[in-house]
Design an enzyme around this catalytic site. Structure first.
Site, mmCIF file in Angstrom:
data_model
loop_
_atom_site.group_PDB
_atom_site.id
_atom_site.type_symbol
_atom_site.label_atom_id
_atom_site.label_comp_id
_atom_site.label_asym_id
_atom_site.label_seq_id
_atom_site.Cartn_x
_atom_site.Cartn_y
_atom_site.Cartn_z
ATOM 1 N N LYS A 63 0.870 -1.179 0.000
ATOM 2 C CA LYS A 63 0.000 0.000 0.000
ATOM 3 C C LYS A 63 0.908 1.230 0.000
ATOM 4 O O LYS A 63 1.502 1.589 1.019
ATOM 5 C CB LYS A 63 -0.923 -0.012 1.219
ATOM 6 C CG LYS A 63 -1.964 1.086 1.155
ATOM 7 C CD LYS A 63 -2.973 0.918 2.280
ATOM 8 C CE LYS A 63 -4.077 1.952 2.229
ATOM 9 N NZ LYS A 63 -3.652 3.317 2.006
ATOM 10 N N GLU A 69 -0.658 4.977 -7.893
ATOM 11 C CA GLU A 69 -0.245 5.941 -6.884
ATOM 12 C C GLU A 69 0.960 6.731 -7.381
ATOM 13 O O GLU A 69 1.972 6.147 -7.773
ATOM 14 C CB GLU A 69 0.120 5.144 -5.616
ATOM 15 C CG GLU A 69 -0.023 5.897 -4.338
ATOM 16 C CD GLU A 69 -1.451 5.932 -3.791
ATOM 17 O OE1 GLU A 69 -2.395 5.478 -4.482
ATOM 18 O OE2 GLU A 69 -1.607 6.446 -2.690
ATOM 19 N N LYS A 101 -6.334 -8.068 -2.328
ATOM 20 C CA LYS A 101 -7.434 -8.024 -3.297
ATOM 21 C C LYS A 101 -7.811 -9.438 -3.718
ATOM 22 O O LYS A 101 -6.924 -10.272 -3.921
ATOM 23 C CB LYS A 101 -6.998 -7.244 -4.551
ATOM 24 C CG LYS A 101 -6.608 -5.802 -4.266
ATOM 25 C CD LYS A 101 -6.044 -5.105 -5.494
ATOM 26 C CE LYS A 101 -5.687 -3.659 -5.162
ATOM 27 N NZ LYS A 101 -5.031 -2.954 -6.262
#
Ligand code: IVH
Length: 682
Positions: free
Chosen positions: A119, A179, A296
């Site tokens: 993340k 990101e 996920k």
């Protein structure tokens, strides 16, 4: 659970939480200037979620628990996301991860594969490619409407301006989500520039990255070295059909988009958890910040069955790490005096749990740093504790500054001995230059007894100060004549603790010469230099008698160390300590090891991961003994990278990028023995 009656205090609390959360969402998403850390925000959010779960009648459609991100600003044009950019639900423990796994079972059948990704702590971005050409970049905004930041994002070097696929495989439209982040090296570089220009420092890479993107002038963004990782698709027209998320990522990689290398697919949550724990331990090996792992569901059919809630998909969860930054009130700023006399300002804080422990004090480094950060007593500050690094104050939260606060001024006098502090021209540190300053002397004793020096167990800071205040010792030489009968009579001591202390002191008499040299607290002389001196000259008396030139002639010993060592032994109060140590029967000799051939002189070898035959220290030691350097990071100066088990992924990747040879353990052994690198396979 609710029985239909909501206690007024709960309703009130929910209202307060909502207004606080809305305020902080605005500061974070719209202003890039958060007042509280992510962790503090998460705590407020969870409290509200808990209330809403117990009293569903309190849920409002505009509750922050239902919202994503911030609102688009006036600076950039609006972009409506055809596929909304959602946020993620969080899990903070194995238990919560399992609870998510159980929830999945309500919607899907059969086994689940989990695709785990780091993340990345950056800014979510949607990149739109039409017929393979990059045409637009948009921020998440409130999830439905974002901001058009195309010119800024076009300067990000990692982002291709065209997709690298044969024309017949290029989708009509494809939105790649991922990101944008500022690598740590670029962040440090940016703050160095800010400091040199007298500008405010950025609190962390995320804020610096956001600030760098939200520039009216894309030329400024271009100087900031932002990067990008892709992790998801948005709108797709005429694109390939995937069955698994991991296939999507592989396709993106092939298409020339940056996809993080640390992506793994697992079959059960125990493995997922192990992955999260691995990266919790290794997060600081990376050249960018992560704040958790995103888990996920890999199968895209299963994902469709799972669907989403109003703000987050059910098919993913963010496993969040404990915070490394928190906000807390700063009560006072004080200065501590170290063994070298260095005066370090530090903040006394309202204790806060950060980086895995409760922190009550944090360093402010030096006078310039306090001025640059403009940290003041009474401020609410951001405290950071990352890995093994000592806690530091990142900066104040200006919007919470009390009225009438004054900038902090560095004291003119030493807080311990009262004598004037000195800062020389061009230097960043301030010193107490009084040789008799109790802080300096007690600090020296503590250092002498420390692990890296004479390693006397049970002789830590508290005891040293106790003995010091009782006038039982004034310098390290006194340790060996310490009046242990008096110590035994002191509060907190008894026959057993004193016997242990005696044993520890006795054991230190036979420590090696290099440890003794380290314990003498000679400016610039660290353990590597001490080893070189002790190996080359073998006796303390020879080191004492040597001229600065003779010392500088020793391989690896520079003129600064040589001069400093020479000067130290010319000060009578220092030699008095040496004489006390001699009388105490301390070992003052070698071993004079045959000098190791300097096969690695001028070369730099980085070690990463666990080796079988060497501890990390031993491996680095072996490199240094041969004249080489062994720093913690890979650069274009690196000669080779030695890779053991579980190496730092970014180091290996960097080596690959720079074409630096990567050695396994046998090749490392050869390098140490012969100085030769393996010949590359042709
Ligand atoms: S997937 C619908 N994957 O975390 C799911 N998000 O807290 C979209 N993030 O808004 C997100 N790394 O900004 C995803 N590997 C990753 C991520 C990631 C960082 C961010 C992203 C998202 C936020 C949610």
């Amino acid at each position: 659970m609710s029985n239909g009656v909501v206690p007024p205090e709960v309703e009130e609390r929910a209202a307060v939480l909502r207004s606080q959360l809305n305020h902080h969402r605005h500061r974070y998403h719209d202003l890039d200037d958060p007042e509280i850390s992510d962790a503090d925000y998460d705590a407020l959010m969870r409290e509200l979620q808990r209330i809403e779960c117990d009293f569903p009648e309190l849920v409002t459609p505009d509750s922050p628990t239902n919202l994503v991100g911030g609102s688009p600003s006036a600076l950039f044009a609006e972009v409506v996301h055809a596929v909304p950019m959602m946020s993620l639900d969080n899990a903070f423990s194995m238990q919560e991860l399992r609870a998510w796994g159980t929830r999945l079972e309500r919607y899907i059948e059969g086994g689940v594969r989990f695709c785990c990704e780091l993340k990345i702590d950056g800014l979510a971005m949607s990149l739109r490619f039409e017929r393979g050409r990059f045409v637009r970049a948009a921020t998440r905004g409130n999830g439905v409407v974002g901001e058009d930041v195309t010119p800024n994002v076009a300067t990000v070097r990692d982002i291709p301006h065209g997709i690298r696929l044969p024309v017949d495989q290029t989708p009509e439209v494809i939105e790649v989500r991922g990101e944008v982040y500022l690598p740590l090296g670029a962040f440090e570089e940016l703050n160095k520039h800010q400091a040199a220009a007298g500008q405010r420092l950025f609190a962390n890479p995320r804020n610096a990255g956001a600030g760098s993107l939200r520039q009216k002038d894309a030329a400024v963004t271009a100087t900031r070295n932002l990067s990008f990782w892709s992790y998801q698709l948005g709108e797709v027209q005429g694109g390939p059909v995937f069955r698994r998320h991991s296939e999507t990522l592989e396709w993106l990689r092939q298409a020339g988009l940056p996809v993080n290398p640390e992506i793994r697919v697992f079959r059960d949550l125990d493995e997922v958890y192990a992955f999260t724990q691995h990266w919790l331990e290794h997060r600081h090996d990376l050249d960018y910040e992560i704040d958790g792992v995103v888990v996920k569901v890999d199968d895209l059919d299963q994902r469709r069955q799972l669907g989403s809630t109003s703000h987050a998909p059910r098919w993913a969860i963010a496993f969040k790490y404990p915070p490394e930054e928190r906000t807390t009130p700063l009560k006072r700023i004080t200065v501590s005096i170290g063994r070298t006399g260095k005066a370090t300002p530090f903040a006394v804080l309202e204790p806060v749990f950060v980086g895995g422990s409760t922190v009550g004090t944090a360093t402010l480094h030096n006078e310039d740093q306090v001025r640059l950060k403009d940290v003041r007593e009474g401020d609410t500050v951001i405290v950071r504790k990352a890995g093994d690094v000592i806690p530091e104050v990142v900066g104040p939260v200006l919007s919470l500054r009390p009225e009438g606060s004054e900038p902090w001024a560095f004291p003119e006098a030493c807080p311990v001995c009262g004598q004037a502090l000195a800062r020389s021209e061009g230097a960043s540190d301030t010193f107490c230059v009084n040789d008799d300053c109790p802080a300096r002397r007690a600090g020296w004793v503590e250092h002498f007894a420390s692990r890296g020096a004479m390693d006397i167990e049970g002789f830590g800071e508290q005891r040293v100060w106790l003995f010091f205040n009782e006038r039982l010792l004034a310098d390290p030489g006194d340790i060996y004549t310490l009046d242990l009968d008096r110590v035994e009579a002191m509060e907190g001591f008894g026959p057993v603790s004193v016997a242990n202390l005696r044993r520890a002191i006795d054991a230190s008499r036979s420590r090696t010469l290099d440890r003794l040299l380290v314990g003498l607290n000679i400016k610039h002389l660290g353990s590597a230099g001490a080893r070189l001196l002790s190996r080359a000259l073998g006796y303390l008396d020879r080191i004492m008698a040597a001229s600065a030139e003779e010392l500088a002639a020793i391989e690896g010993v520079g003129p600064t160390i040589a001069q400093s060592v020479h000067d130290w032994f010319r000060v009578p109060r220092n030699t008095e300590v040496v004489e006390k140590l001699r009388r105490a029967g301390i070992n003052l000799e070698g071993p004079v090891t045959p000098s190791v051939p300097q096969l690695l002189a001028g070369r730099t070898v980085v070690v990463t991961g666990t080796l079988e035959g060497w501890s990390r220290e031993e491996a680095e030691e072996a490199i240094k003994a041969r004249g080489g350097k062994s720093p913690g990071s890979v650069s274009n100066k690196t000669t080779a990278v030695v890779v053991g088990r579980e190496p730092g992924a970014s180091k290996v990747a960097k080596a690959g990028e720079l074409g630096v040879p990567v050695l396994d353990e046998p090749a490392f052994a050869t390098l140490l023995e012969t100085g030769d690198l393996p010949t590359p396979a042709s």
